[in-house]
Write a protein that holds these residues in place. Sequence first.
Motif, PDB file in Angstrom:
ATOM      1  N   ASP A  36       0.710   9.217 -15.207  1.00  0.00           N
ATOM      2  CA  ASP A  36      -0.399   9.101 -14.440  1.00  0.00           C
ATOM      3  C   ASP A  36      -1.463   8.345 -15.107  1.00  0.00           C
ATOM      4  O   ASP A  36      -2.108   7.571 -14.526  1.00  0.00           O
ATOM      5  CB  ASP A  36      -1.106  10.517 -14.147  1.00  0.00           C
TER       6      ASP A  36
ATOM      7  N   VAL B  25      -0.362   4.529 -14.860  1.00  0.00           N
ATOM      8  CA  VAL B  25      -0.294   4.000 -13.530  1.00  0.00           C
ATOM      9  C   VAL B  25      -1.995   3.916 -13.242  1.00  0.00           C
ATOM     10  O   VAL B  25      -2.147   2.964 -12.535  1.00  0.00           O
ATOM     11  CB  VAL B  25       0.450   5.085 -12.689  1.00  0.00           C
ATOM     12  N   ASN B  26      -2.806   4.867 -13.356  1.00  0.00           N
ATOM     13  CA  ASN B  26      -3.946   4.495 -13.075  1.00  0.00           C
ATOM     14  C   ASN B  26      -4.615   3.647 -13.699  1.00  0.00           C
ATOM     15  O   ASN B  26      -5.402   2.560 -13.206  1.00  0.00           O
ATOM     16  CB  ASN B  26      -4.900   5.971 -13.512  1.00  0.00           C
TER      17      ASN B  26
ATOM     18  N   GLY C 161      -2.456  -0.114 -13.225  1.00  0.00           N
ATOM     19  CA  GLY C 161      -2.018  -0.399 -11.889  1.00  0.00           C
ATOM     20  C   GLY C 161      -3.203  -0.692 -10.969  1.00  0.00           C
ATOM     21  O   GLY C 161      -3.281  -1.437 -10.446  1.00  0.00           O
ATOM     22  N   GLN C 162      -3.924   0.619 -10.793  1.00  0.00           N
ATOM     23  CA  GLN C 162      -4.809   0.777 -10.032  1.00  0.00           C
ATOM     24  C   GLN C 162      -6.053  -0.225 -10.079  1.00  0.00           C
ATOM     25  O   GLN C 162      -6.202  -1.140  -9.275  1.00  0.00           O
ATOM     26  CB  GLN C 162      -5.479   2.277 -10.078  1.00  0.00           C
TER      27      GLN C 162
ATOM     28  N   ILE D  32      -4.565  -4.219  -9.563  1.00  0.00           N
ATOM     29  CA  ILE D  32      -4.380  -4.365  -7.972  1.00  0.00           C
ATOM     30  C   ILE D  32      -5.591  -4.474  -7.366  1.00  0.00           C
ATOM     31  O   ILE D  32      -5.641  -5.463  -6.670  1.00  0.00           O
ATOM     32  CB  ILE D  32      -3.177  -3.351  -7.385  1.00  0.00           C
ATOM     33  N   GLN D  33      -6.592  -3.757  -7.636  1.00  0.00           N
ATOM     34  CA  GLN D  33      -7.743  -3.925  -7.008  1.00  0.00           C
ATOM     35  C   GLN D  33      -8.549  -5.320  -7.432  1.00  0.00           C
ATOM     36  O   GLN D  33      -8.951  -6.097  -6.433  1.00  0.00           O
ATOM     37  CB  GLN D  33      -8.599  -2.774  -7.430  1.00  0.00           C
TER      38      GLN D  33
ATOM     39  N   PHE E 136      -6.962  -8.178  -8.303  1.00  0.00           N
ATOM     40  CA  PHE E 136      -6.243  -8.979  -7.762  1.00  0.00           C
ATOM     41  C   PHE E 136      -6.452  -9.356  -6.175  1.00  0.00           C
ATOM     42  O   PHE E 136      -6.672 -10.536  -5.647  1.00  0.00           O
ATOM     43  CB  PHE E 136      -4.836  -9.107  -7.847  1.00  0.00           C
ATOM     44  N   ILE E 137      -6.564  -8.106  -5.614  1.00  0.00           N
ATOM     45  CA  ILE E 137      -6.859  -8.313  -4.115  1.00  0.00           C
ATOM     46  C   ILE E 137      -8.102  -8.879  -3.742  1.00  0.00           C
ATOM     47  O   ILE E 137      -8.364  -9.682  -3.189  1.00  0.00           O
ATOM     48  CB  ILE E 137      -6.705  -6.863  -3.317  1.00  0.00           C
TER      49      ILE E 137
END
Lengths: 261, 267
Positions: free
Chosen positions: B21, B24-25, B28-29, B32-33, B35-36
């Motif tokens: 967890d 990933v947090n 990843g989290q 990804i935010q 990059f977007i």
Amino acid sequence: MRYLRLYLHFLRFSFSRAMEFRLDFFFKIIMDCMFYVVNLGFYKILFLTTPMLAGWSEDQTMVFVASYLLVDALHMTVFASNMWWLPYYVNRGDLDSYLTRPVSTLFFVSLRDFAANSFVNLLIALAIFVYALSELQTPYTPGQLVFYLGCVLNGWLLHYVLQMVFIIPVFWTQSGKGFNDFFFSMTMAIERPDLVYRGVLRWLLTLVLPFALIVSFPARLFFGPTTPHLFLHLAFVTLGAWGFMLWFWKKGLRAYSSASS
Amino acid sequence: MSWPARVVSTELRKIIAYRSDFWVNFLGQTLIQLFIARALWQSIFESNGTGVIGGFTLGQMTLYYLLAPLTMKILMGENIGFLSREIYDGGLNRYLVWPLPPLGYKLLTYLTYSTFYIAQLGLLYTLGRFLLDERPYELSEFLRLVLGMGYLFVAAAGYFCMMCLCELVAFWADNTWTLGVMLRFVAAFLGGAFLPLTFFPEAIRDVIQYLPFAAFVSGPVNLILGRSTPLEAMQSFLVMLVWLPILGLSVRALWKRGNLQYTGVGM
């Protein structure tokens, strides 16, 4: 027919349960309305700095925004509560009781809880969508609109599939929190026009984790020009995602070790 | 070991207990935010044909969106329901008999999470700064980062008070997590997590400057990025300092009223 009858029972139970907690019912409606205001406000403010966004004008973008609010409302109404509880069922071993029932486990755990409050929000999201359409200056035919709504509904189902793909690892990881939080971060990709993504990110969001296909592809098909490859891409990726989710779900069930897994 | 130290060490063990967890947090989290957000702004910069929008270059905007989601994570500390769930199922009983102040204990556990995420922010920002900004790194930047991290600690205490006001409604209502989500929406939007506040219309900005929200994201992030003068940073910090006792006293009053309501058997 048996599944339809079962679903009608789910609806009846869900509405009566929602009415037991009236304050909560209204809080949830206000919460979703706030989500709508924040999203509309975000794009309204963004268009103070730019006349176009990824080739879309403000009225086109607002139809796109209204569409993802509609998808979100549909998801919240039909699937979201069920998705919320699924990791707990797996972690605590509560899935046992669903596995022994004479209906599809996936059907049961995905559709058992219908969020009555979100149904009210669905109507609000629909009103926002109708308003955004009335402001749209791009000409369209009724046939194009029906096709668009069909694609948006497909996007809604794809949204469900993707969330399931992020939940299923709980069969192995024991805690669903990390993947769940990651999924919610990824949903931001639904809320941006897909043409802003390039390179590896584009490949990722349109093929591997196709969040950009949920609303943005349908919107591009709607605003035109209609390109067959865009529709084929949408169709193949959707089918692939469904197939993968069903396979992954079966693998997950096989790894399920019942209580306190 | 004193009780606050014991609480902090127990909470830290809890945070890193679920390693998958955590990673990933953390990676990843956040990424990804980032990059977007970068993809969106890159498209806007290109369609406007300009290198600077609202005083931001694309690199600075990227750093802003690296810090903004991390800041929100710091503010949110523990998950929604950290107090309301206990009230709802009667778990509050144990805090009432423990020889330590229940709200003090909750504040400490909350701030342990926040401090952990503040350290993450410091680490990621330093990495991002070297990758995204070509200017030479100066000592003043390091000082701004340290001050910003301190600012965030105080902001997290302010957000804790606001969260408590939502959570304590559980003494009277069955389910209050929606209030926490609403607070998150408002704090993120009016704090500048979705869009830097410089893009907001002036009339809205005039109102926001008197509310505590600007101190949640915009204030500390602009301080760290060096986009605000020390005086501007101090102004939003002072607004938070004025709000903090008001919020704290409101929490205390609600807690006292709620305790009279509490049955201790769960609902």
